[in-house]
Structure formats: structure tokens, C-alpha cells
Design a protein around this motif. Structure first.
Motif, PDB file in Angstrom:
ATOM      1  N   ASN A 579       0.829  -1.216   0.000  1.00 26.98           N
ATOM      2  CA  ASN A 579       0.000   0.000   0.000  1.00 26.98           C
ATOM      3  C   ASN A 579       0.861   1.263   0.000  1.00 26.98           C
ATOM      4  N   LYS A 580       1.996   1.209   0.703  1.00 30.49           N
ATOM      5  CA  LYS A 580       2.921   2.348   0.738  1.00 30.49           C
ATOM      6  C   LYS A 580       3.471   2.613  -0.670  1.00 30.49           C
ATOM      7  N   VAL A 581       3.859   1.536  -1.344  1.00 28.26           N
ATOM      8  CA  VAL A 581       4.368   1.661  -2.720  1.00 28.26           C
ATOM      9  C   VAL A 581       3.277   2.249  -3.616  1.00 28.26           C
ATOM     10  N   TRP A 582       2.072   1.730  -3.482  1.00 25.81           N
ATOM     11  CA  TRP A 582       0.940   2.178  -4.305  1.00 25.81           C
ATOM     12  C   TRP A 582       0.648   3.666  -4.076  1.00 25.81           C
ATOM     13  N   ASN A 583       0.577   4.058  -2.812  1.00 21.14           N
ATOM     14  CA  ASN A 583       0.234   5.453  -2.485  1.00 21.14           C
ATOM     15  C   ASN A 583       1.313   6.429  -2.938  1.00 21.14           C
ATOM     16  N   SER A 584       2.578   6.040  -2.795  1.00 19.23           N
ATOM     17  CA  SER A 584       3.655   6.923  -3.243  1.00 19.23           C
ATOM     18  C   SER A 584       3.629   7.051  -4.766  1.00 19.23           C
ATOM     19  N   ALA A 585       3.381   5.933  -5.459  1.00 24.83           N
ATOM     20  CA  ALA A 585       3.304   5.979  -6.921  1.00 24.83           C
ATOM     21  C   ALA A 585       2.101   6.813  -7.365  1.00 24.83           C
ATOM     22  N   ARG A 586       1.003   6.669  -6.633  1.00 27.91           N
ATOM     23  CA  ARG A 586      -0.208   7.451  -6.958  1.00 27.91           C
ATOM     24  C   ARG A 586       0.082   8.949  -6.829  1.00 27.91           C
ATOM     25  N   PHE A 587       0.812   9.314  -5.779  1.00 21.79           N
ATOM     26  CA  PHE A 587       1.168  10.720  -5.594  1.00 21.79           C
ATOM     27  C   PHE A 587       2.044  11.211  -6.749  1.00 21.79           C
ATOM     28  N   VAL A 588       3.037  10.412  -7.109  1.00 22.04           N
ATOM     29  CA  VAL A 588       3.928  10.812  -8.205  1.00 22.04           C
ATOM     30  C   VAL A 588       3.126  10.987  -9.486  1.00 22.04           C
ATOM     31  N   LEU A 589       2.285  10.020  -9.798  1.00 27.38           N
ATOM     32  CA  LEU A 589       1.515  10.068 -11.044  1.00 27.38           C
ATOM     33  C   LEU A 589       0.560  11.256 -11.090  1.00 27.38           C
ATOM     34  N   MET A 590       0.022  11.615  -9.943  1.00 30.26           N
ATOM     35  CA  MET A 590      -0.886  12.775  -9.898  1.00 30.26           C
ATOM     36  C   MET A 590      -0.182  14.072 -10.287  1.00 30.26           C
ATOM     37  N   ASN A 591       1.143  14.066 -10.169  1.00 26.36           N
ATOM     38  CA  ASN A 591       1.909  15.263 -10.486  1.00 26.36           C
ATOM     39  C   ASN A 591       2.588  15.201 -11.852  1.00 26.36           C
ATOM     40  N   LEU A 592       2.242  14.173 -12.636  1.00 31.13           N
ATOM     41  CA  LEU A 592       2.793  14.046 -13.983  1.00 31.13           C
ATOM     42  C   LEU A 592       1.718  14.350 -15.015  1.00 31.13           C
ATOM     43  N   GLU A 593       2.172  14.812 -16.152  1.00 26.38           N
ATOM     44  CA  GLU A 593       1.236  15.054 -17.256  1.00 26.38           C
ATOM     45  C   GLU A 593       1.249  13.845 -18.180  1.00 26.38           C
ATOM     46  N   GLU A 594       0.069  13.383 -18.531  1.00 29.38           N
ATOM     47  CA  GLU A 594      -0.055  12.213 -19.386  1.00 29.38           C
ATOM     48  C   GLU A 594       0.572  12.491 -20.750  1.00 29.38           C
ATOM     49  N   GLY A 595       1.357  11.531 -21.237  1.00 32.95           N
ATOM     50  CA  GLY A 595       1.972  11.660 -22.555  1.00 32.95           C
ATOM     51  C   GLY A 595       3.274  12.435 -22.573  1.00 32.95           C
ATOM     52  N   LYS A 596       3.688  12.950 -21.427  1.00 34.34           N
ATOM     53  CA  LYS A 596       4.914  13.751 -21.379  1.00 34.34           C
ATOM     54  C   LYS A 596       6.070  12.902 -20.872  1.00 34.34           C
ATOM     55  N   ASN A 597       7.228  13.029 -21.521  1.00 35.51           N
ATOM     56  CA  ASN A 597       8.424  12.335 -21.064  1.00 35.51           C
ATOM     57  C   ASN A 597       9.224  13.249 -20.153  1.00 35.51           C
ATOM     58  N   TYR A 598       9.795  12.664 -19.110  1.00 39.99           N
ATOM     59  CA  TYR A 598      10.569  13.439 -18.144  1.00 39.99           C
ATOM     60  C   TYR A 598      12.001  12.916 -18.158  1.00 39.99           C
ATOM     61  N   GLU A 599      12.874  13.689 -18.781  1.00 44.00           N
ATOM     62  CA  GLU A 599      14.269  13.280 -18.914  1.00 44.00           C
ATOM     63  C   GLU A 599      15.114  13.962 -17.847  1.00 44.00           C
ATOM     64  N   LEU A 600      16.022  13.205 -17.245  1.00 44.88           N
ATOM     65  CA  LEU A 600      16.920  13.788 -16.238  1.00 44.88           C
ATOM     66  C   LEU A 600      17.890  14.763 -16.887  1.00 44.88           C
ATOM     67  N   ASP A 601      18.070  15.899 -16.243  1.00 38.78           N
ATOM     68  CA  ASP A 601      19.068  16.886 -16.675  1.00 38.78           C
ATOM     69  C   ASP A 601      20.011  17.099 -15.497  1.00 38.78           C
ATOM     70  N   LYS A 602      21.231  16.558 -15.606  1.00 34.71           N
ATOM     71  CA  LYS A 602      22.153  16.614 -14.477  1.00 34.71           C
ATOM     72  C   LYS A 602      22.457  18.042 -14.045  1.00 34.71           C
ATOM     73  N   THR A 603      22.380  18.963 -14.989  1.00 37.85           N
ATOM     74  CA  THR A 603      22.738  20.354 -14.651  1.00 37.85           C
ATOM     75  C   THR A 603      21.701  21.028 -13.762  1.00 37.85           C
ATOM     76  N   SER A 604      20.486  20.493 -13.729  1.00 37.54           N
ATOM     77  CA  SER A 604      19.444  21.144 -12.930  1.00 37.54           C
ATOM     78  C   SER A 604      19.152  20.395 -11.639  1.00 37.54           C
ATOM     79  N   LEU A 605      19.965  19.403 -11.315  1.00 39.72           N
ATOM     80  CA  LEU A 605      19.724  18.618 -10.097  1.00 39.72           C
ATOM     81  C   LEU A 605      20.124  19.389  -8.850  1.00 39.72           C
ATOM     82  N   ARG A 606      19.269  19.342  -7.845  1.00 43.13           N
ATOM     83  CA  ARG A 606      19.558  19.976  -6.567  1.00 43.13           C
ATOM     84  C   ARG A 606      20.182  18.950  -5.604  1.00 43.13           C
TER      85      ARG A 606
END
Length: 874
Positions: A579-606
Motif C-alpha cells: 500500500n505504501k508503494v501504491w500510495n507513493s506511486a499514486r502521488f507521483v503520477l498525480m503530479n505528472l502530465e499524461e503523454g509527457k516524457n521526463y528526462e533527467l538533466d544533471k545540470t538542474s539537479l539539486r
């Protein structure tokens, strides 16, 4: 538009649908790819009995196999897991015959062999697939297109061929020897099929008159078998009996004379130093009889009843006969004395009936020549046991192994391919059905009635399942197999036989490694059994909690070779983790836009991004190494800690302000996707269903997580300095949280922090927001705290001070503590009054008095803590 998961994870809505998706796509079926630089990885399932029903041992065994096979599949190996079932000769025959008695009131003998076997095949067709369906419920990713049964036509051909090969090499023979006999199953048993249990018995001392005068006293635990005695033996070097060797004794209760012989087998210290020799019902006596050419007299029949050689005791059950013999011996003055005597008694592994040593003509495998290469392959390290302590068990067994009795007096099984000519007595052993005597040409031929020990066919499992004796593409590509996963209780039953049969028949070892796991016990550490009523049905657990929760529980705390305890609380904990895995994934997905790819950019990492990415890449290395070493319990523990603590409780909480800021933060989202996707892949072999369901919603390439690429640690994604710095910040935050909890400070009450760094480069204004968000700081100042009444805490990288007045309303807190102290002291006075009342102490039940004493100790401790807290606030 945000991506949504349902609010709650419901395994029943997911598991059957996803399993069908995997099988429909053919993901469990490997392709023979000789261009793949990685070698094939093959596992053969320990075939469960076709009569079987899934129990916790199966669940553990198949969960481990599936974890290994799913990992290897994702790592790009051509991966084959061969499933199947064993015909289970004794167990199946008994089950079908019991059913026959219940439904038709008949025995197998009433039907005859052919009609009964047809009943068994009918039963197998109806019920035989039940355990396979149950394995699928567990999530087992076997290649069901290659499912095998030990009595399939091709596997039966393999069994017959091996028998003929060994017979013609002189490694299988028919001989008259002492064997283990189960009177209930009415069949011979091999040594491995006998469980020896220590029991309290009796040692009876019996007088045997010497012909011509005098007497000997023998000690025995089996007085009923004296009816089959053909000698009395003493030790060759026993001075007490040197002058009577060669004389005869009169066997009590019979009219026979039997000789007194000398043999070094006799232990001078046991009993009187004289032992009765009953060649047909004791293996040691049989050997003595062979050396001295003694007469062989059987006195027990196949049902352990006294036969016609037993005179007036004929027809009696062995135990009734024992009582009758003892009564008669006592009445005639032959019973000298009776002593208590603890000894090991053999029991049938299938029905627990006490086994009888019986002389019988049976088929045997000559083991000495076969054992030698099977010992060498382990001694040389070519075949490895994990943990290696189990190699000692295997080697000790193989070094002391006796010839293997392989014939069984059953109808269900592989019938022995030996044919007897009634006219000239010739024995023909061939792969084909013999219809004409090769010696005299007679057609008066009969096949041996017995079948082979079930373990004979399952010993060929690693290569017969791949098509042997045909040179199939599967056999050439996938054999030898890679790892055998099994429990320690069948090392001698099965593992040893596969090793020597494979080496003899194929010239190759059957597998590279044998991974030994323990047994699943109940919460009290007891073995699960019907008699104790403590068995747990895995399917019921799956119905209530889901397959992933059961699998995760079985993997948690699992260490090679060691038993584990099952408890419902552990399954609930695993369900909570899901359930913890599910809820954390649900939170992440709620903050993503459908159809959009999210690529890591090392220069913008905090800082926090680099911290979690670095820890995730360490996790990859460690979990991969743990699985490679079969340390599944350690691997799953690291996954649990990372997901629950690092990812969910820290990183997600840290980045929430960035996600909730106007426009969001794509860099934080990319990190969330990167870490969550990769972690799900690491978790997938352990929890395949929930990880697939979530992964399908995340941005991804490919059709399924189970055929996606297993994570590989990226050295460019290790940020050791940032990892160390963030760990120091979190250490300080934990310490602040602890002291606030000790002082019952509500989250709504903010407090100023004064931080004096110990380590350089860790604490500065750019990390103040962590303390404000996660440690309820109103502000952060670097330097000493001007307030002398401040809480002080020291970490490995800083000293942190918090003004007590910021955390607590001093006067209100003092008043609260005074009230609590006053209430506590009143209760203490009440208890003291009771305990000082002699009438109460003497008349009240001991439990009540003890409870009052415990209350007193509790109130004294509370009084001390409240007083100390008040003193701190003065």
C-alpha cells in the motif's frame, strides 16, 4: 492532464488480468538465441506431486525460483523455467484406491491392473492440474508450453532407456536382500524413504537352553521374530563364550535346534553379548547369515502378520504376536527380565507406519561406481551447494550410500522393463516390449509386475524434461541447467540421485548450483502439519492479502538454508508495504502530465535530487549483488528500507514544495520518475503484480516491466559529497524531531534553530528550507544560542540548540505536569494502602496482588519522570 491510479490497490482486480497478459504475450517462453552473448539460464521446478495441493513450502520454493528467474530474464539472459508434476506412485495409488472404496466399494484387485490404471489416469486428468493452477496464482513465470509430467510418453521412454543402460552395464541387478517394507502401503522402500524416530521401547532378556546342558541369555527388542531365528551369535573374541561356539541351542517355543556361531558383528557390551540371528527380518542378521550360510526363514507376511512358519502364532498381527510370545516365554520360564530401552525405529515417510526389515527379491541400483563421480564433482567445486554446509550432508550420504532398492510393489508408475521366460527362465531387459524369448524363442513371456521407485524418474528430471534421449535443440541449448532451488529435506531423496544419474547418463552435471532453503514453520517455530492443525493455505492468504504480500513476506528475513516462521502479522506488514508503494506511486503520477516524457538533466539537479539518485544507484549495486549470492532476504530488506524511508518518507516530502509551486518543477518530476521506475524494476521479481500495474502508468518504453531492462548502476550518477551532506542534514532533522517528540511539542508550534557546524561545507543558508519544512523551524541562525534555557543536541556534523520557550508554554507546561504528578501520587497512595492491608494481601488471589504490585512499579516510574520533567522547567 494528470495520470491517475485508483485510490486503493486491490490485488483481486489486478493479478489474474496481468497473469493472462504475460502468458498471452509469451513472456515466459524463451527463444533459443545462439547469438545472445549471455548464456541461457535454466531452472527445473522440483515437481510437486500430482496429488498435491499448494502449501507454504511450495509457496516459498516457487517464490524463490520466480525471484531468480524474473531477475535473470530482465538482465537479458535467455531464461527457461520448466514446470511439471510428479506421478507420485504411492501417494497417487493410495488416493485413487481410497476414492474407489468410497465411491464403488471396491479395491484395485477387484478391478484388475489395467482397469485400475485407467481410473488413475482419469483421476489425473480431472485433478492433476490443480496444483499447477495454484502455482499460477502465486505469479510463477514458468514456461507452461514446456510443462512436463513424469509419466508423459517421452519421459517414460527416458526412464526405460536409463534402466536398460544401467542394467546392461551391470549397474542394475535383481537380488535377494533385506529391504525396508511398509505393511500399510505394501511395498518396498528405499533407505531415503524411511524416517527414523527415537522411541522408548523394551529390551527383553530371553533364556535359550544349550543342548547338552547350560543356557544362553539373549537380549532383543523384537521377541516375535525369534520364530525365524536360525542362529545365536557371540563375538569371536568374547572369552565368556569361547567354549560353546559350535554347539547348538534349543529355540524356545519351537522344536528347532539352531547353532551358536562367532561373528565380529556382535557387540560384547550390548545386553549379554549374545544376539539372536533372524536373517529374514534384520539387515545385520542377513549379512551374518550370508557369511555363515545360515537357513533363511521368513515369519512375517506382506501385512506384517505372522505367516505359516510361525506355528500357533500364524495369522496374528506382529504386535499381538509379540504379546502372545512374551506370555508364553514367561509361563515356560524363558523370560529372564525386561528393561526400558530407547532406540531408533524406522517409519514410512508416506504413512508413518513402522517399517519392517524383510528379505525379498527386489531390483537394485549398484551405487559404488555411480557414487564416486558424484562425490568428486562436489569435492572439486564443479557443482556448488549454497550454503556450502549442505555439501557436507550430501557428501556424507554419498560416501556411506548403500545399493538403492528401486522396485515397488505398486501398479501406478513406470513398470520395470524386465521380461521373464516361463519356459527357460531367461530374463530379458529391453527398451521395447519383449514378446519372444531371445534365448529359446518361447512366447510364454511375462513382464515384471513391479514398478520403479518414483525417485528413479524424477532423478532424470533435469535432462528428460528437455527431450532426452533425443538430441533436441532444447537439450543442446538449455542443458546443463543453472540452479536447482530446493529444501534441505530432499538432498538425499532427490538431489543426490539427479547428480549421479546425470553424470552417468549424459556425462554432464545436472546443474551448476544447488540453492538450499529452509522450511516454513508456524509462528511458534513448529513444523506445519495436519496433526497439529497449524497448516496455512497459501491460497487463502492470497485471497485476503494478494500474491505480492505473500511473496514479499516469504522473501523477508529469508536466509539460505535456514527455516523461517510464518505469521499473519508479517503478511499484514507486507500488505502495508504494498500500500505504501501504491500510495507513493499514486502521488507521483498525480503530479505528472499524461503523454509527457521526463528526462533527467544533471545540470538542474539539486542537493536532495543528487542524494536520492546516488542512494538509488548504490541500491542497484547492492540488491544485484545480494540476489547473485542468493541473499534474497538481505536484498528485500534493502528495497524495503529505501522505498519506505528514503524515497517515501524523505525525498517525496522534501520535493513536495517544488511540485506544488506554480508550474511545478519538471526536474523534480524527472527524478521521481527515474527513481520510481528503476526501483519498481528492482522490486518486480519480488512483487510482480503491483510493480507491473504501476509501471504501465508511468512513462516507459516497451510492453511490460517483466521484459524491461534490469537496472545497472551508473557511476556517473554517484554523488558522494552531496549524499554525505544530505545525510548530515537528515541526521540533524531526525535529532530535532526526537527532542520535540520527547517534549510533546505539536507540529504547529515553530521554534528557532541555532546551529553550530562541526563539519565544513554542510550547513549554510541554502539548506535552511529543509529545517523549516521538515523540522518545524521558524527560522535558522548559525552560531550560539543566546538563551541559556535551550535544548541542546549534538550530531556528527553540528550542534543544534532550540530555545525551550519556543517549543513549550513554560507556565502551561508546568501546570500540566503538576496536575499529572498530583494524579499519579493519588494513585500511588491508593495502591500503597491496598498493599499495606494484610487482609487484602492474604485473602486476594495471587494474580490480583501481583497486578497491584505491577501498578505500583508503573506509578513510581511515572512519578520519577514527571518530577524530572518539572525540575527541567524550573
Amino acid at each position: 492532464m494528470a495520470i491517475e491510479l485508483p485510490k486503493q490497490y486491490n490485488p483481486a482486480d489486478v493479478e489474474d488480468r496481468l497473469y493472462k497478459f504475460w502468458t498471452d504475450k509469451g513472456y515466459f517462453t524463451p527463444v533459443i538465441d545462439k547469438n545472445n552473448p549471455k548464456p541461457p539460464f535454466t531452472i527445473v521446478i522440483p515437481p510437486p506431486n500430482v496429488t498435491g495441493q499448494l502449501h507454504m513450502g511450495h509457496a516459498l520454493n516457487n517464490t524463490i525460483q520466480d525471484i531468480i528467474i524474473r531477475t535473470k530474464r530482465m538482465q537479458g539472459y535467455p531464461t527457461l523455467w520448466i514446470p511439471g508434476t510428479d506421478h507420485a506412485g504411492i501417494a497417487t495409488q493410495i488416493k485413487v484406491e481410497e476414492n474407489l472404496r468410497k465411491t464403488e466399494g471396491k479395491s484395485r484387485h477387484d478391478l484388475g491392473r489395467e482397469a485400475f490404471l485407467e481410473k488413475v489416469w482419469d483421476w489425473k486428468r480431472v485433478n492433476g492440474g490443480r496444483i499447477i493452477d495454484q502455482l499460477k496464482k502465486l505469479g510463477s513465470s514458468c514456461d507452461w508450453t514446456r510443462e512436463r509430467f513424469t509419466m508423459d510418453e517421452q519421459l517414460s521412454r527416458a526412464v526405460r532407456k536409463v534402466f536398460v543402460i544401467l542394467y546392461k552395464k551391470g549397474l542394475i541387478y535383481r537380488g535377494y536382500r533385506i529391504i525396508n517394507w511398509c505393511p500399510n502401503c505394501t511395498t518396498a522402500l528405499s533407505d531415503t524413504e524411511v524416517d527414523h524416530v527415537d522411541e522408548d521401547g523394551k529390551l527383553w532378556h530371553i533364556k535359550y537352553p544349550i543342548k547338552g546342558g547350560g543356557e544362553l541369555v539373549v537380549a532383543t527388542t523384537r521377541p516375535e521374530t525369534m520364530l525365524g531365528d536360525t542362529a545365536v551369535a557371540v563375538n569371536t573374541n568374547d572369552e565368556r563364550y569361547k567354549n560353546i561356539i559350535g554347539k547348538s541351542v534349543l529355540l524356545p517355543l519351537t522344536d528347532r535346534e539352531i547353532p551358536i556361531i562367532a561373528d565380529e558383528y556382535v557387540e560384547t557390551e550390548f545386553g549379554t553379548g549374545c544376539v539372536k540371528i533372524t536373517p529374514c527380518h534384520d539387515p545385520n542378521d542377513f549379512e551374518v547369515a550370508q557369511r555363515h550360510s545360515l537357513e533363511m526363514i521368513e515369519v512375517l507376511d506382506a501385512n506384517a502378520k505372522i505367516n505359516s512358519n510361525g506355528g500357533k502364532y500364524a495369522g496374528m498381527d506382529r504386535y499381538d504376536a509379540r504379546k502372545a510370545v512374551l506370555v508364553d516365554l514367561d509361563a515356560l520360564g524363558y523370560l529372564v527380565k525386561t528393561e526400558n530401552h530407547a532406540h531408533a525405529v524406522g517409519h514410512c515417510y508416506r504413512c508413518s507406519t513402522t517399517v519392517e526389515p524383510m528379505s525379498s527379491r527386489q531390483w537394485f541400483v549398484a551405487m559404488k561406481a555411480l557414487a564416486e563421480p558424484a562425490i568428486k564433482v562436489v569435492e572439486d567445486g564443479d557443482l556448488e551447494f549454497i550454503p556450502d554446509r549442505f555439501a557436507k550432508i550430501y557428501l556424507n550420504w554419498m560416501r556411506g550410500i548403500q545399493d538403492w532398492c528401486i522396485s515397488r510393489q505398486l501398479w501406478w508408475g513406470h513398470r520395470i522393463p524386465a521380461y521373464y521366460c516361463d519356459d527357460c527362465g531367461e530374463i530379458a531387459v529391453e527398451e521395447y516390449d519383449v514378446t519372444e524369448c531371445p534365448k529359446c524363442g518361447s512366447q510364454n513371456i511375462k513382464q515384471d509386475e513391479d514398478v520403479l521407485d518414483t525417485w528413479f524418474s524424477s532423478a532424470l528430471w533435469p535432462f528428460s524434461t528437455l527431450g532426452w534421449p533425443d538430441e533436441t535443440e532444447d537439450l543442446k541449448y538449455f542443458y546443463p541447467t543453472s540452479t536447482l532451488v530446493t529444501a534441505y529435506d530432499i538432498i538425499t531423496f532427490w538431489v543426490s540421485k539427479m547428480i549421479f544419474q546425470s553424470l552417468e547418463v549424459t556425462g554432464k552435471k545436472p546443474f551448476d548450483k544447488v540453492f538450499i532453503h529452509g522450511l516454513v514453520r508456524d509462528s511458534q517455530g513448529r513444523k506445519m502439519s495436519k496433526s497439529l492443525g497449524n497448516g496455512i493455505d497459501p491460497l487463502e492468504v492470497i485471497d485476503e492479502y494478494g500474491a505480492d504480500a505473500l511473496r514479499f513476506m516469504l522473501a523477508t528475513g529469508n536466509s539460505p538454508g535456514n527455516d523461517m516462521r510464518f505469521s499473519t502479522e508479517k503478511v499484514e506488514s507486507s500488505r502495508n508495504f504494498a500500500n505504501k508503494v501504491w500510495n507513493s506511486a499514486r502521488f507521483v503520477l498525480m503530479n505528472l502530465e499524461e503523454g509527457k516524457n521526463y528526462e533527467l538533466d544533471k545540470t538542474s539537479l539539486r542537493l536532495e535530487d543528487k542524494w536520492v539518485i546516488s542512494l538509488y544507484n548504490t541500491l542497484i549495486s547492492e540488491v544485484t549483488a545480494n540476489i547473485e549470492k542468493y541473499e534474497l532476504g538481505i536484498a528485500v530488506s534493502k528495497l524495503y528500507d529505501f522505498i519506505w524511508d528514503i524515497f517515501c518518507d524523505w525525498y517525496i516530502e522534501i520535493v513536495k514544495p517544488r511540485l506544488f509551486a506554480e508550474g511545478g518543477d519538471d526536474s523534480a518530476k524527472a527524478v521521481l520518475v527515474y527513481v520510481l521506475s528503476g526501483t519498481l524494476k528492482l522490486l518486480h521479481p519480488f512483487m510482480p503484480f503491483i510493480t507491473e500495474e504501476i509501471w504501465q502508468k508511468l512513462p516507459h518504453e516497451g510492453e511490460s516491466i517483466m521484459v524491461s531492462e534490469y537496472p545497472v548502476a551508473d557511476v556517473d550518477m554517484r554523488f558522494e559529497a552531496e549524499e554525505k551532506r544530505m545525510d548530515s542534514v537528515i541526521g540533524a532533522i531526525r535529532a530535532i524531531r526526537n527532542i520535540r517528540a520527547e517534549m510533546n511539542v505539536p507540529p504547529s508550534r515553530k521554534a528557532k534553530l541555532y546551529i553550530t557546524p562541526i563539519s565544513e561545507g554542510v550547513f549554510s543558508d541554502d539548506i535552511n528550507h529543509f529545517f523549516e519544512k521538515l523540522a518545524h523551524a521558524s527560522s535558522v541562525e548559525y552560531g550560539e544560542c543566546p538563551d541559556s534555557n535551550a535544548a541542546k543536541l549534538v550530531t556528527d556534523s553540528a550542534t543544534v540548540m532550540i530555545p525551550v520557550s519556543d517549543m513549550v508554554d513554560m507556565e502551561a507546561e508546568r501546570n500540566r505536569l503538576r496536575k499529572e504528578l498530583e494524579s499519579c501520587e493519588k494513585e500511588l497512595q491508593r495502591v500503597d494502602a491496598k498493599l499495606s492491608n494484610e487482609e487484602f494481601v492474604s485473602r486476594a488471589p495471587a494474580k490480583i496482588v501481583e497486578a497491584e504490585k505491577e501498578k505500583r512499579e508503573k506509578y513510581l516510574a511515572l512519578q520519577k519522570n514527571l518530577t524530572e520533567a518539572l525540575e527541567k522547567l524550573q
